[in-house]
Design an enzyme around this catalytic site. Sequence first.
Site, PDB file in Angstrom:
ATOM      1  N   LYS A 268      53.947  48.174 -75.060  1.00 18.15           N
ATOM      2  CA  LYS A 268      54.940  49.243 -75.609  1.00 18.15           C
ATOM      3  C   LYS A 268      54.325  50.001 -77.053  1.00 18.15           C
ATOM      4  O   LYS A 268      54.569  51.122 -77.136  1.00 18.15           O
ATOM      5  CB  LYS A 268      56.162  48.631 -76.253  1.00 18.15           C
ATOM      6  CG  LYS A 268      57.139  48.240 -75.110  1.00 18.15           C
ATOM      7  CD  LYS A 268      57.750  49.238 -74.375  1.00 18.15           C
ATOM      8  CE  LYS A 268      58.888  49.028 -73.302  1.00 18.15           C
ATOM      9  NZ  LYS A 268      59.752  50.233 -72.766  1.00 18.15           N
TER      10      LYS A 268
ATOM     11  N   GLU B 257      60.207  44.693 -80.140  1.00 18.97           N
ATOM     12  CA  GLU B 257      58.923  43.740 -79.608  1.00 18.97           C
ATOM     13  C   GLU B 257      57.761  44.153 -80.488  1.00 18.97           C
ATOM     14  O   GLU B 257      56.658  43.383 -80.469  1.00 18.97           O
ATOM     15  CB  GLU B 257      59.181  43.522 -78.178  1.00 18.97           C
ATOM     16  CG  GLU B 257      59.750  42.461 -77.605  1.00 18.97           C
ATOM     17  CD  GLU B 257      59.279  41.059 -77.960  1.00 18.97           C
ATOM     18  OE1 GLU B 257      60.101  40.280 -78.563  1.00 18.97           O
ATOM     19  OE2 GLU B 257      58.066  40.717 -78.037  1.00 18.97           O
TER      20      GLU B 257
ATOM     21  N   TYR C 140      53.851  42.454 -73.416  1.00 14.34           N
ATOM     22  CA  TYR C 140      54.881  43.436 -73.200  1.00 14.34           C
ATOM     23  C   TYR C 140      54.725  44.246 -74.700  1.00 14.34           C
ATOM     24  O   TYR C 140      54.644  45.678 -74.711  1.00 14.34           O
ATOM     25  CB  TYR C 140      55.950  42.716 -73.123  1.00 14.34           C
ATOM     26  CG  TYR C 140      57.373  43.896 -73.388  1.00 14.34           C
ATOM     27  CD1 TYR C 140      57.554  44.670 -72.239  1.00 14.34           C
ATOM     28  CD2 TYR C 140      58.156  43.724 -74.388  1.00 14.34           C
ATOM     29  CE1 TYR C 140      58.805  45.360 -72.471  1.00 14.34           C
ATOM     30  CE2 TYR C 140      59.219  44.552 -74.704  1.00 14.34           C
ATOM     31  CZ  TYR C 140      59.602  45.500 -73.710  1.00 14.34           C
ATOM     32  OH  TYR C 140      60.684  46.257 -73.849  1.00 14.34           O
TER      33      TYR C 140
HETATM   34  P1  NAP Z   1      65.755  46.826 -67.321  1.00 14.16           P
HETATM   35  O1  NAP Z   1      67.219  46.690 -66.769  1.00 14.16           O
HETATM   36  O2  NAP Z   1      64.843  45.914 -67.024  1.00 14.16           O
HETATM   37  O3  NAP Z   1      65.377  48.226 -66.127  1.00 14.16           O
HETATM   38  C1  NAP Z   1      64.198  48.472 -66.045  1.00 14.16           C
HETATM   39  C2  NAP Z   1      63.841  49.815 -65.129  1.00 14.16           C
HETATM   40  O4  NAP Z   1      62.710  50.105 -65.006  1.00 14.16           O
HETATM   41  C3  NAP Z   1      64.453  49.464 -63.673  1.00 14.16           C
HETATM   42  O5  NAP Z   1      65.244  50.565 -63.258  1.00 14.16           O
HETATM   43  C4  NAP Z   1      63.338  49.103 -62.702  1.00 14.16           C
HETATM   44  O6  NAP Z   1      63.718  49.479 -61.595  1.00 14.16           O
HETATM   45  C5  NAP Z   1      62.372  50.281 -63.440  1.00 14.16           C
HETATM   46  N1  NAP Z   1      60.959  50.148 -63.091  1.00 14.16           N
HETATM   47  C6  NAP Z   1      60.097  49.063 -63.288  1.00 14.16           C
HETATM   48  N2  NAP Z   1      58.834  49.106 -62.776  1.00 14.16           N
HETATM   49  C7  NAP Z   1      58.739  50.450 -62.589  1.00 14.16           C
HETATM   50  C8  NAP Z   1      57.748  51.109 -62.035  1.00 14.16           C
HETATM   51  N3  NAP Z   1      56.683  50.880 -61.926  1.00 14.16           N
HETATM   52  N4  NAP Z   1      58.123  52.578 -61.781  1.00 14.16           N
HETATM   53  C9  NAP Z   1      59.275  52.974 -62.183  1.00 14.16           C
HETATM   54  N5  NAP Z   1      60.350  52.351 -62.234  1.00 14.16           N
HETATM   55  C10 NAP Z   1      60.363  51.115 -62.723  1.00 14.16           C
HETATM   56  O7  NAP Z   1      65.556  47.459 -68.782  1.00 14.16           O
HETATM   57  P2  NAP Z   1      66.663  47.862 -69.528  1.00 14.16           P
HETATM   58  O8  NAP Z   1      67.117  46.744 -70.433  1.00 14.16           O
HETATM   59  O9  NAP Z   1      67.519  48.890 -69.256  1.00 14.16           O
HETATM   60  O10 NAP Z   1      65.716  48.676 -70.744  1.00 14.16           O
HETATM   61  C11 NAP Z   1      65.435  49.934 -70.499  1.00 14.16           C
HETATM   62  C12 NAP Z   1      63.980  50.205 -71.370  1.00 14.16           C
HETATM   63  O11 NAP Z   1      64.157  50.105 -72.758  1.00 14.16           O
HETATM   64  C13 NAP Z   1      62.863  49.639 -70.725  1.00 14.16           C
HETATM   65  O12 NAP Z   1      61.710  50.437 -70.899  1.00 14.16           O
HETATM   66  C14 NAP Z   1      62.741  48.358 -71.912  1.00 14.16           C
HETATM   67  O13 NAP Z   1      61.582  47.894 -72.025  1.00 14.16           O
HETATM   68  C15 NAP Z   1      63.432  49.448 -73.072  1.00 14.16           C
HETATM   69  N6  NAP Z   1      63.810  48.437 -74.316  1.00 14.16           N
HETATM   70  C16 NAP Z   1      65.092  47.623 -73.817  1.00 14.16           C
HETATM   71  C17 NAP Z   1      65.553  46.779 -74.829  1.00 14.16           C
HETATM   72  C18 NAP Z   1      66.857  45.919 -74.445  1.00 14.16           C
HETATM   73  O14 NAP Z   1      67.146  45.044 -75.272  1.00 14.16           O
HETATM   74  N7  NAP Z   1      67.352  46.132 -73.334  1.00 14.16           N
HETATM   75  C19 NAP Z   1      65.163  47.147 -76.148  1.00 14.16           C
HETATM   76  C20 NAP Z   1      64.222  47.753 -76.288  1.00 14.16           C
HETATM   77  C21 NAP Z   1      63.427  48.644 -75.518  1.00 14.16           C
HETATM   78  P3  NAP Z   1      64.040  48.466 -60.445  1.00 14.16           P
HETATM   79  O15 NAP Z   1      65.322  48.177 -60.417  1.00 14.16           O
HETATM   80  O16 NAP Z   1      63.331  48.882 -59.170  1.00 14.16           O
HETATM   81  O17 NAP Z   1      63.288  47.072 -60.776  1.00 14.16           O
HETATM   82  N1  GDD Z   2      65.046  34.905 -71.742  1.00 16.59           N
HETATM   83  C1  GDD Z   2      65.360  33.852 -72.474  1.00 16.59           C
HETATM   84  N2  GDD Z   2      65.472  32.515 -71.681  1.00 16.59           N
HETATM   85  N3  GDD Z   2      65.202  33.816 -73.715  1.00 16.59           N
HETATM   86  C2  GDD Z   2      65.268  32.315 -74.442  1.00 16.59           C
HETATM   87  C3  GDD Z   2      65.740  31.384 -73.721  1.00 16.59           C
HETATM   88  C4  GDD Z   2      65.679  31.375 -72.372  1.00 16.59           C
HETATM   89  O1  GDD Z   2      65.931  30.358 -71.517  1.00 16.59           O
HETATM   90  N4  GDD Z   2      65.851  30.553 -74.917  1.00 16.59           N
HETATM   91  C5  GDD Z   2      65.774  30.916 -75.766  1.00 16.59           C
HETATM   92  N5  GDD Z   2      65.258  32.135 -75.667  1.00 16.59           N
HETATM   93  C6  GDD Z   2      65.052  33.221 -76.798  1.00 16.59           C
HETATM   94  C7  GDD Z   2      63.544  33.832 -76.624  1.00 16.59           C
HETATM   95  O2  GDD Z   2      62.537  33.135 -77.038  1.00 16.59           O
HETATM   96  C8  GDD Z   2      63.917  35.166 -77.512  1.00 16.59           C
HETATM   97  O3  GDD Z   2      63.538  34.723 -78.902  1.00 16.59           O
HETATM   98  C9  GDD Z   2      65.371  35.392 -77.388  1.00 16.59           C
HETATM   99  O4  GDD Z   2      65.808  34.263 -76.820  1.00 16.59           O
HETATM  100  C10 GDD Z   2      65.597  36.635 -76.698  1.00 16.59           C
HETATM  101  O5  GDD Z   2      64.996  36.685 -75.267  1.00 16.59           O
HETATM  102  P1  GDD Z   2      65.536  37.847 -74.158  1.00 16.59           P
HETATM  103  O6  GDD Z   2      66.689  37.941 -74.043  1.00 16.59           O
HETATM  104  O7  GDD Z   2      64.428  37.286 -73.048  1.00 16.59           O
HETATM  105  O8  GDD Z   2      64.972  39.199 -74.877  1.00 16.59           O
HETATM  106  P2  GDD Z   2      63.710  39.453 -75.777  1.00 16.59           P
HETATM  107  O9  GDD Z   2      63.992  39.494 -77.225  1.00 16.59           O
HETATM  108  O10 GDD Z   2      62.363  38.594 -75.350  1.00 16.59           O
HETATM  109  O11 GDD Z   2      63.481  40.716 -75.268  1.00 16.59           O
HETATM  110  C11 GDD Z   2      64.255  41.807 -74.953  1.00 16.59           C
HETATM  111  O12 GDD Z   2      64.468  42.644 -76.265  1.00 16.59           O
HETATM  112  C12 GDD Z   2      63.409  43.470 -76.558  1.00 16.59           C
HETATM  113  C13 GDD Z   2      63.892  44.044 -77.880  1.00 16.59           C
HETATM  114  O13 GDD Z   2      63.480  43.552 -78.732  1.00 16.59           O
HETATM  115  C14 GDD Z   2      64.165  42.690 -73.767  1.00 16.59           C
HETATM  116  O14 GDD Z   2      64.938  43.466 -73.261  1.00 16.59           O
HETATM  117  C15 GDD Z   2      62.817  43.688 -74.082  1.00 16.59           C
HETATM  118  O15 GDD Z   2      62.634  44.739 -72.943  1.00 16.59           O
HETATM  119  C16 GDD Z   2      62.972  44.419 -75.387  1.00 16.59           C
HETATM  120  O16 GDD Z   2      62.117  45.147 -75.831  1.00 16.59           O
END
Ligand code: NAP
Ligand code: GDD
Length: 341
Positions: free
Chosen positions: A157, A131, A153
């Site tokens: 980041k 992102e 967001y």
């Molecule tokens: P997630 O499922 O949303 O998990 C976020 C975690 O952060 C949860 O354990 C949440 O706790 C905790 N948290 C939120 N606010 C907090 C606070 N104020 N203090 C302490 N803990 C807090 O995210 P994820 O998908 O596992 O992603 C892990 C990390 O990678 C995140 O930093 C995300 O931004 C980053 N990231 C994710 C993706 C992806 O595609 N998944 C890609 C790139 C980067 P609660 O359970 O209490 O809410």
């Molecule tokens: N959530 C959501 N809901 N997304 C939608 C929808 C909907 O109804 N319809 C279309 N989308 C499109 C969003 O506009 C986006 O382009 C794509 O689906 C993915 O959306 P998300 O799954 O919400 O993920 P994200 O790409 O915005 O963010 C996730 O990936 C990031 C890495 O690139 C999150 O996990 C972030 O925390 C992470 O950093």
Amino acid sequence: MTQINEPRRALVTGITGQDGSYLTELLLDQGYEVYGVIRHSASRNDWRMANFSSRVHLLSGDLGDSSSLVRALLRSRPHEVYNLAAQSFVPTSFEQPLQTLEITGLGVLRLLEALRQVAPEARFYQASTSEMFGQAREMPQNERTAFHPRSPYGVAKVTAHWATVNYREAYGLFCCSGILFNHESPRRGSDFVTQKVATAAARISRGLQSELYLGNLDAQRDWGHSRDFVRAMWLMLQQDEPRDFVIATGATRSVRELCQVAFEHVGLRADDHVTIDPSFVRPKEAKQLVGDASAARDQLGWRPTISFDAMIEEMVDAAGERLDGFSREARQGRKAELSGS
Ligand code: NAP
Ligand code: GDD
């Protein structure tokens, strides 16, 4: 001082989240003693920890509270710190931009400063994100691609990312930033698009709903599996020198294609059930993200192993199993009620 045969200790923030749960399983398998930071909640969100909750040490803490982070570091005395905690949902960052910057951005600075003061020898991983590229200047994106975030967001980041680089350069800490592209799994939060689509496909195939409302169907993402991606986090902290890596599959798919894969898996046509709802369209967003993970492949030996289709099918099946489990429980509950037990 590290004793011979002393297990390696890891501190994981965000342990209740998707990545935190898979990373913890990987660390436990490698013999680590794992400490997890959890924040207080009226009803604890611990379903993802079911496989390991009795094998980890949970410490109360919040990225908004420096003293709790210092305490967590002092109690766990970690060799490795994985900062996965964040407000991670992009649409929420438009609704709560200041809170997102406070936790997802400044929270990382709080943790880095605590690390510098009380655990400077520990290795640190920061969960950066594709992102940050946002309105990407080039395709595919790599470690040298300029950032142009399109959401609060993404802005938060970028702040966290540069703080991590700065603590490495200014203080010589072993800090790495993993620039991870989207990664999913059956443990994905329910609002993210893959889980939303997988759950809807499972529900519609069971006659529990008929329509799925989505935003931008043309958005394209590079989607991998969380289980593959957490391995890259661990590998980064095992290197001789700290540096940042892009982690991605290198393939991009649209939200429309995601719907097709999920619905076909349950014998349905996505076109018959998907409706656009403008309220799910974002003010501005990254239209297409695709990563070049060749540095990770060459230096870490990392490669994704789970295909997009296999991952989406796994998510649809898992959503179906959850639904069937709920209805089984509900039936048993009703039976027990009727029999008065
Ligand atoms: P997630 O499922 O949303 O998990 C976020 C975690 O952060 C949860 O354990 C949440 O706790 C905790 N948290 C939120 N606010 C907090 C606070 N104020 N203090 C302490 N803990 C807090 O995210 P994820 O998908 O596992 O992603 C892990 C990390 O990678 C995140 O930093 C995300 O931004 C980053 N990231 C994710 C993706 C992806 O595609 N998944 C890609 C790139 C980067 P609660 O359970 O209490 O809410
Ligand atoms: N959530 C959501 N809901 N997304 C939608 C929808 C909907 O109804 N319809 C279309 N989308 C499109 C969003 O506009 C986006 O382009 C794509 O689906 C993915 O959306 P998300 O799954 O919400 O993920 P994200 O790409 O915005 O963010 C996730 O990936 C990031 C890495 O690139 C999150 O996990 C972030 O925390 C992470 O950093």
